[in-house]
Design a protein around this motif. Structure first.
Motif, PDB file in Angstrom:
ATOM      1  N   GLU A 218       0.828  -1.234   0.033  1.00  0.00           N
ATOM      2  CA  GLU A 218       0.092   0.164  -0.042  1.00  0.00           C
ATOM      3  C   GLU A 218       0.794   1.274   0.061  1.00  0.00           C
ATOM      4  OE1 GLU A 218      -4.320   1.128   0.476  1.00  0.00           O
ATOM      5  OE2 GLU A 218      -3.103  -0.582  -0.175  1.00  0.00           O
ATOM      6  N   ILE A 219       1.875   1.091   0.846  1.00  0.00           N
ATOM      7  CA  ILE A 219       2.862   2.506   0.905  1.00  0.00           C
ATOM      8  C   ILE A 219       3.523   2.768  -0.566  1.00  0.00           C
ATOM      9  CG2 ILE A 219       5.176   3.308   1.718  1.00  0.00           C
ATOM     10  CD1 ILE A 219       4.115   2.267   4.711  1.00  0.00           C
ATOM     11  N   GLU A 220       4.049   1.508  -0.893  1.00  0.00           N
ATOM     12  CA  GLU A 220       4.724   1.799  -2.578  1.00  0.00           C
ATOM     13  C   GLU A 220       4.033   2.334  -3.455  1.00  0.00           C
ATOM     14  OE1 GLU A 220       8.278  -0.467  -3.401  1.00  0.00           O
ATOM     15  OE2 GLU A 220       7.933  -1.834  -1.883  1.00  0.00           O
ATOM     16  N   GLN A 221       2.598   1.676  -3.510  1.00  0.00           N
ATOM     17  CA  GLN A 221       1.541   2.097  -4.697  1.00  0.00           C
ATOM     18  C   GLN A 221       0.684   3.303  -4.423  1.00  0.00           C
ATOM     19  OE1 GLN A 221      -0.490  -1.738  -5.605  1.00  0.00           O
ATOM     20  NE2 GLN A 221       1.305  -2.425  -6.651  1.00  0.00           N
ATOM     21  N   LYS A 222       0.831   3.604  -2.946  1.00  0.00           N
ATOM     22  CA  LYS A 222      -0.294   4.994  -3.055  1.00  0.00           C
ATOM     23  C   LYS A 222       0.352   5.941  -2.079  1.00  0.00           C
ATOM     24  CE  LYS A 222      -4.436   2.135  -3.338  1.00  0.00           C
ATOM     25  NZ  LYS A 222      -6.021   1.843  -2.782  1.00  0.00           N
ATOM     26  N   TYR A 223       1.341   5.628  -1.173  1.00  0.00           N
ATOM     27  CA  TYR A 223       1.482   6.481  -0.188  1.00  0.00           C
ATOM     28  C   TYR A 223       3.047   6.903  -0.073  1.00  0.00           C
ATOM     29  CZ  TYR A 223      -3.018   5.857   1.338  1.00  0.00           C
ATOM     30  OH  TYR A 223      -4.489   6.013   1.777  1.00  0.00           O
ATOM     31  N   SER A 224       3.991   6.788  -1.144  1.00  0.00           N
ATOM     32  CA  SER A 224       5.307   6.941  -1.240  1.00  0.00           C
ATOM     33  C   SER A 224       5.725   8.258  -0.908  1.00  0.00           C
ATOM     34  CB  SER A 224       6.095   6.106  -2.619  1.00  0.00           C
ATOM     35  OG  SER A 224       5.372   6.989  -3.687  1.00  0.00           O
ATOM     36  N   ASN A 225       4.936   9.198  -1.267  1.00  0.00           N
ATOM     37  CA  ASN A 225       5.082  10.488  -0.960  1.00  0.00           C
ATOM     38  C   ASN A 225       5.075  10.946   0.447  1.00  0.00           C
ATOM     39  OD1 ASN A 225       5.958  10.946  -3.636  1.00  0.00           O
ATOM     40  ND2 ASN A 225       3.669  11.636  -4.052  1.00  0.00           N
ATOM     41  N   GLU A 226       4.464  10.148   1.367  1.00  0.00           N
ATOM     42  CA  GLU A 226       4.170  10.253   2.684  1.00  0.00           C
ATOM     43  C   GLU A 226       5.170   9.357   3.566  1.00  0.00           C
ATOM     44  OE1 GLU A 226       0.587  10.112   5.957  1.00  0.00           O
ATOM     45  OE2 GLU A 226       0.233   9.623   3.999  1.00  0.00           O
ATOM     46  N   PHE A 227       5.493   8.189   3.167  1.00  0.00           N
ATOM     47  CA  PHE A 227       6.169   7.650   3.973  1.00  0.00           C
ATOM     48  C   PHE A 227       7.370   6.740   3.373  1.00  0.00           C
ATOM     49  CE2 PHE A 227       1.836   6.604   5.185  1.00  0.00           C
ATOM     50  CZ  PHE A 227       1.743   7.002   6.506  1.00  0.00           C
ATOM     51  N   ASP A 228       8.557   7.126   3.860  1.00  0.00           N
ATOM     52  CA  ASP A 228       9.686   6.561   3.239  1.00  0.00           C
ATOM     53  C   ASP A 228      10.220   5.093   3.920  1.00  0.00           C
ATOM     54  OD1 ASP A 228      12.243   6.438   2.090  1.00  0.00           O
ATOM     55  OD2 ASP A 228      13.224   7.871   2.912  1.00  0.00           O
ATOM     56  N   LEU A 229       9.619   4.136   3.154  1.00  0.00           N
ATOM     57  CA  LEU A 229       9.592   2.699   3.486  1.00  0.00           C
ATOM     58  C   LEU A 229      11.174   2.284   3.329  1.00  0.00           C
ATOM     59  CD1 LEU A 229       8.424   0.338   4.845  1.00  0.00           C
ATOM     60  CD2 LEU A 229       7.544  -0.254   2.512  1.00  0.00           C
TER      61      LEU A 229
END
Length: 412
Positions: A218-229
């Motif tokens: 989910e982070i990589e596909q939708k929230y990469s601008n918010e979370f630096d996984l």
């Protein structure tokens, strides 16, 4: 499917060290006008640096085959543990959720490490309800290595124990975890004056492994601008739920029927249109809708079910389950809550015990091969088989391997 470290049979000795730590509830607060997620918080426990070192030394003696040298070399801080209550959303409704936030006591800008715990059926065993459980305390103390360690309760536990637990529900699980990360940043910045870096590390085992893989995607596909996984360590997760279902119905027996009941209890509560008694035989169909009340442990629930598959599922379900026909809604629900490989760019560690009979190893080997088939470099995704280990045996090695994996990446 178990929580982290369920087989620490020597924990009474471990507790002798842990109980020397200060436990108190004299620091409380509530969300301020600038908070979107934080509702309230309280300080629960502190761990002195000396106590943490003592516990890790003891752990190394009790588990000589598990390498914790890297962890011990990175222990630098005492730790304060908070119980945090925050806002999340399920079915478009705002809901109170909760979890533990474990903060290093020292200067610096610390990354967040979110640990998603495995299957739990008792309200009293939720992280925020039982932070003194040594299995959680070991995780709490790992904040000493310079991570802000968070452990979400999941919905249905802690502050939200007035509702059912949406077990293996992708949408609510991902939202609950990400909102706790958001709330932790807000809490640290606005209430305890601790600097949080943008880096995020995520780990989990069993249900927690599934949750972690879902959150990573989910982070990589939708929230990469918010979370630096920065890294994903997923252990023994039931990533492909249709495969799990087919695996189980083709067995003569299954050792953990409470897992099956939990899944169908959750999906019926989430709106599965197929009547439960068309999937599961009586008296188990009725029991499944009442046993998951937060008062029964997994073993207590399994004792009231059956390990015999032909007695558990209806004959029609065993013969006709699939994407077409009467059981298509079940197939669709399982598919919607499975997680498939994607073109990840995040260092990923996939861990599984080779003798696991709860979650077959093939779900992990398959997703690993699927990552590679999509062109993900072997340097980005690592397969770690735990030879000779079953589901419970793999919990401790997987947890330690995850932390070592994160420390190696953080040190790069």
């Amino acid at each position: 499917m178990k929580r982290l470290f369920p087989k620490l049979l020597i924990l009474p000795i471990f507790i002798l060290f842990v109980t020397s730590c200060d436990v108190f509830n004299d620091t409380e607060g509530s969300g301020g006008t600038n908070d979107r997620f934080t509702i309230d918080y309280e300080t629960n426990t502190t761990f002195a640096l000396e106590d943490i070192n003592n516990n890790l030394t003891l752990f190394s003696y009790l588990y000589p085959s598990i390498d914790i040298e890297e962890i011990s070399n990175n222990v630098k801080y005492g730790v304060t543990v908070y119980i945090l209550t925050y806002n999340t959303i399920i079915n478009k409704e705002i809901k109170r959720a909760s979890g533990l936030v474990c903060v290093p006591m020292g200067d610096g800008s610390f990354p967040i490490l979110s640990y998603q715990n495995g299957t739990n059926t008792k309200h009293s065993n939720a992280p925020s309800e039982n932070p003194g459980d040594p299995s959680f305390q070991l995780l709490e103390m790992l904040a000493s290595t310079g991570f802000i360690v968070i452990i979400p309760d999941y919905l249905g536990f802690g502050a939200s124990d007035d509702m059912f637990h949406p077990y293996l529900d992708r949408t609510s699980t991902v939202r609950t975890v990400l909102d706790m990360v958001r709330a932790t940043k807000e809490f640290a910045n606005n209430h305890i004056n601790v600097s949080v870096s943008d880096d995020l590390y995520i780990a989990g085992y069993s249900q927690g492994g599934w949750s972690t893989m879902q959150v990573a995607k989910e982070i990589e596909q939708k929230y990469s601008n918010e979370f630096d996984l920065k890294a994903n360590a997923s252990g023994a997760g039931p990533y492909d739920l249709n495969y799990i279902n087919e695996y189980v119905i083709n067995q003569t027996t299954y050792p953990a029927p409470y897992f099956l009941g939990y899944m169908f209890n959750s999906y019926v509560n989430l709106g599965l249109p197929t009547p439960i008694d068309e999937i599961i035989q009586e008296p188990y169909a009725t029991k499944i809708m009442t046993l998951y009340d937060g008062e029964h442990s997994g073993s207590q629930i399994s004792d009231q079910l059956t390990t015999n598959i032909s007695s558990f599922f209806t004959a029609d379900y065993l013969a006709n389950y699939g994407p077409d026909g009467d059981y298509a809604p079940v197939d669709s629900m399982l598919l919607a809550n499975s997680v498939a490989a994607w073109e990840t760019t995040t260092p990923t560690l996939i861990i599984h015990g080779m003798n696991d009979t709860f979650v077959p190893k093939e779900v992990s080997t398959a997703i690993y091969q699927d990552f590679l088939a999509l062109g993900v470099r072997q340097e980005e995704v690592t397969w770690m088989p735990l030879v000779g280990m079953d589901h419970d045996d793999g919990v401790v090695p997987a947890g330690i391997a995850s932390i070592n994996f994160f420390l190696e990446i953080r040190g790069e």
